[in-house]
Structure formats: C-alpha cells, structure tokens
Design an enzyme around this catalytic site. Sequence first.
Site: not given
Length: 571
Positions: A36, A262, A272
């Site tokens: 994204e 992850r 983020k």
Amino acid sequence: MNTEIKNKRKNFICQIINNDFNENKNLSFCTRFPPEPNGHLHIGHAKSICLNFELAYLYKGQCNLRFDDTNPLKENIKYINSIKYDINWLGYKWCGNIRYSSEYFSQLYQYAQELIKQGLAYVDQLTKEQIREYRGTLNTPGKNSPYRNRTIEENMELFKKMKKGELSEGEACLRAKIDMKSDFIVMRDPVLYRIIFTEHHQTQKKWCIYPMYDFAHCLSDSIEGITHSLCTLEFQDNKSLYNWILKHTSVTHYPKQYEFSRLNLEFSILSKRKIKKLIDKKIIDGWNDPRIPTLSGLRRKGYTPSSIKNFCQKIGVTRQNNLIEFSMLEHCIRKELNETAIRTMAVLEPIKIFLYNLNKNHKEKFIVPNHPNHPEMGTHEIIFTNTLYIERSDFKEKYDKKYKRLKLGEKIRLRYAYIIRAEKIEKDQYNNIINIICYCDLNTLGKKPKNNKNPSVIHWISEKNTLPVEFRLYNQLFNIKNPEQQKNFLSYINSDSLTKRYGFIEKTIGEKIQQKINDNNLKLFFQFERIGYFCIDCIDSKKDYLVFNRTVSLRDTWNVKKIKIKNITNN
C-alpha cells in the site's frame, strides 16, 4: 518440475508449491508484491520482497509489483517512487509494467454489483461507530443492521448514487451480507466500499467511491492470474473473506492464499502508523532516519542490499511468530563490511599529543594498506609529524593496572608507527587536559621493543593530516526489546539513540570523498580502526562538511553457531 527445484529451499511454502507442481506440471507460477503506498518500506517488507521475487526466480515464474492503492486519504506518489527505488535497490525486477489496483476499479465495481444482484451485498447507512457497535466482539455475536434487508433494487439504486457522488462521506457504505454471528469478525458483513471525496494519485477525480483493501486485493490477484498469494499471519482470518469474494463473483481464476510469520525485530517499530507518529512528534527526522529499520533508513546507515537479503535468508520462512535479535541483522552487515570496507584512521574525541624529541619540521610518510587481507584494494598514504591527535579515551591520567592504553610513564605503540611514552600533561584553566607530552622512540618502527614485550596499539592522526568532520553514533531507538507490543510505546524511547561527535578523519581520504560528494551513487564504507564501520551520509554531507554515520560497531554479539529467536506467539 526439475530436481533442482525439489531440492532447494525446504520451507513450508516451497513444499506447498512443489506439491502444486506435482499436481499440475504446466502450472504457470505467478506471485506478487502488493504494498500500500502509504509509507516507506521496512525490513519486514524486505522479507516479503525476497520471498516473492526469489520464488518467482526459483520456479521460473513471474512476480508482479502491484500497488494496492484503495485509500487516497493516506497515499502519495512520493511513497510509490520510494517503493520502486527500494525494490530496485535490493536488486529485483518486477514482471512487465507496474500494476495498480486502481486500474481495475471499473471491474471491481462490476463485481460489487454482482454481489448486490445475488442478494449478497447491501448499502448500509449506519455510522462508523454504529457499525463497530453492531459488529460485536470476540465473545459476543454481532447483530444485523436495520438496512440489511433492503431489496436488490434499492441497493442497486443507492450504490449508483454513491458512485455518482450524490451521497456524502460517511452517509452510506456497501457491505457484504454474510453472517453477523460468524466466529470470524471479518465475516460479520464487512464493508466493501466507502465514499471518499479526495483526488486519487492515479485516477484523479474519476471515482468518489473506493473499494476496501480486502475486496480489491483478492479480485486484483485473480485479474492478474496470481497463483500463490503470500501474506503474513495477521491476514489468516481474512482468508475466509478472500475465498468468499472469489467464490461469489464471476472470476475464472482462483489464487490460493498462504500465510507466513511477519518479521518482528528487537528494539524496533515496524508499524507504518507508529513510524509516522514518531515522525510527526519529531522524535526521528523522517522515513530515512538511520534509527528505524526502514530500507531507506538502513541504506542511509550503511546497510547494503546483500546484507539485508542475507539476513532475510538466515531468518527463513515459518508460521511461528518470533522476535529476531537485532544483533543478527548487525552480524550480516558486519560480516560483509569486514571484507569490503576500507581501513583508515579517525579520531572522534581528539586530544593532542606533542612529541618533544621531534622538531617541528619532522615529517614522514607511511604507505599503509586499505585492507590487511586484500592487497588488491590498494594502499594510501599517512603523514607522521611531531603533533598528533589520539582518542581522549585512549589516555588515562591516573594509574590503573587494568588500563592497557596510554598512561603517564607508560609506553604505547602508534598504529603503523613508533612506540611513544607519556611523560607529562598540560591542562587549561578548567583542569582539562589539552596536551600530552611524549617521547617518541625512533628505533621502534616495525621493530619489537628490546624487552620483547609488545605494548598495546592505538590509532592516531597527524595534526597536518586532519579534516574536521561530524560523526553520528546510533544506538537502539527504544530501550525495551519489543516496543511493538506496548500501547504507550513512546514512553520507551531511548534518549541516547543518537550521539554526535566532532573529530577528524585522514585528510588524504577526506579529500577523495569531497571530490565525489555530488555523485548520487557514492558508496563509501570505512572501518575506522578500533572504532567501528562507518559510511558517508550522502544526505547531510556537503563538499565542505562531511558527516559519517556509524553502521555498526566492531564487536559481534550475535552467536553465529546458534540462532537465538524468542517465541512471541503467546505474548
């Protein structure tokens, strides 16, 4: 599938792919990296990039770069450019043109209408707060919206009004009609479309309704012919929705989603949203601050693509959430720089040495290696005079038996040069040492002392061979190992995460850097002897003022023989 593929990379994802190839020998393997564009990439993204692109290479398939750009409120073209740069910097090339979910907005709109026509989607006019309340919790089921039983005709009409901009933001949204009592909260009538009156970086003002990530992602995978959609474990529950959308629309290609753990890195924030908060509160300088593990931050700190890829290979791909030691990442760059970095001398906190038995015109030139183990890296020249600088920490006024560097009445060897003996000191009015008066034994160049007892070695720079520079010493940004798990993570900021020193490097080296400082591809890595590995900061350095960032210290704290990984699954 050939034997080479069967034997390589025995992680669980490879085993799945191998089985898929056994069932379909003509499988056209295709994966994607779908960021994204709402921030810069970090070390966790590097793990995903390496996995997707390396698998595409391994199985002779392709890897697409697709920006899942469904939220214009948070996205920016500058993030797109930085992401492209980072992927290229890592050494990967995506297949064909860059793709955008926004390219498929017309098709996604048609798929949304298909769901409405089947009675599987409806326009809801609850507020965001009401939708959250109606959704329920992990322990209590949700309840149906009062707008859930609108007719297909009503929903089609309202959805068209949303598209035309005839309804205001927050007034309506499109939701899937699935099961408000589902054990998976994501399946409790998730929102598929919302109204946003903001210009999009790709489609400009063409659309005012935007698909949610979960709706666009699976359909974009299908449109592109993705065979293996690889994502991290937090999307595990979303797989139910991923498959439900594909099943109830007229798509003809069905990608398979697989999840892996992850990357969680000690003393680091990878969210983020949280990184942006650090920037907004001016705790860090930006997305490329060397104290955060964004790829731009790591690059500025001196990390190389190969060190990051080596790190990703070492941690592997599993389904277990782990906390990876930061020292493991440091080990990867230290091991590389130990072979490639130019050796030179620098003094970060200078104190002056005066060799009283040498006259002021004394000047010798020594040719020293750029690397002790790699003669092919060449040599450079250093100057020896009667006035030198050493590190302030390399001298101690008071006697200390355990102290192995320069002290009054004791001898020390200067790196590549002579043995000296400290005989007295000079202080200023504030009792600070400003000069150390030493005797230089000119019979000791390249020779052992007569007593055959070698003194310790310290580094130095001649006063006539100095170039003043700034050194930035970076430490961990957080003083706890796992700040990601803390709601008040800002309370654990390490106030000593950045220390600046103003000292000297060898002028002969510095002048060569100054000549190339405007070169965007400048890549100069140094081992400042006895101090650490440093790189030139190409952002803040100017031709007349150089800044060096410490990449990593000389000492390796990671246990190479045993990877220490802390399981955080149940934390």
